[in-house]
Design a protein around this motif. Structure first.
Motif: not given
Length: 130
Positions: A16-21, A30-41, A75-79
């Protein structure tokens, strides 16, 4: 072994793609939901939104003079590193102790040692199979 990965919930790798400033510039990530969840954590530990965390990572990486030509890979490597530190017992996953302000030097040294031990163990196993 493959079932562990192949039979996992396929929504984990749905992108999924998220727009931000970031620093005043609108961008899309654009990241896989697994990475979005990990970033959220990770963000939750520091009482940040995911957008705030990503902005903070971006600005700190720029201050450190990192080449961020592929920021999504960063970001993926950070996760993955976060989850690896958890798996190695260096961080507690359910602990809400903020990562901001954490003394990173000793943790980075332990991470290097853990990685070297793993690489040596893999090399030893492969050598014994030859």
């Amino acid at each position: 072994m493959c079932g562990l990965f192949v039979d996992a919930d396929d929504s984990l790798w749905t992108c999924s793609t998220k727009s931000m400033r970031i620093d005043g510039v609108v961008t899309s990530i654009r990241l896989e939901s697994f990475f979005w969840m990990t970033l959220g954590e990770i963000a939750d530990r520091d009482d940040l939104s995911v957008s705030q965390l990503i902005t903070k990572l971006y600005l700190e990486a720029m201050d450190a003079k990192h080449d961020l030509g592929n920021f999504t890979s960063f970001l993926r490597v950070c996760c993955c590193r976060y989850l690896s530190l958890v798996a190695d017992g260096r961080l507690q996953r359910d602990d809400l102790t903020p990562l901001t302000g954490m003394e990173s030097g000793p943790l980075l040294e332990m991470e290097k040692e853990d990685t070297l031990k793993r690489q040596n163990a893999i090399s030893s196993r492969r050598a014994s199979l030859s």
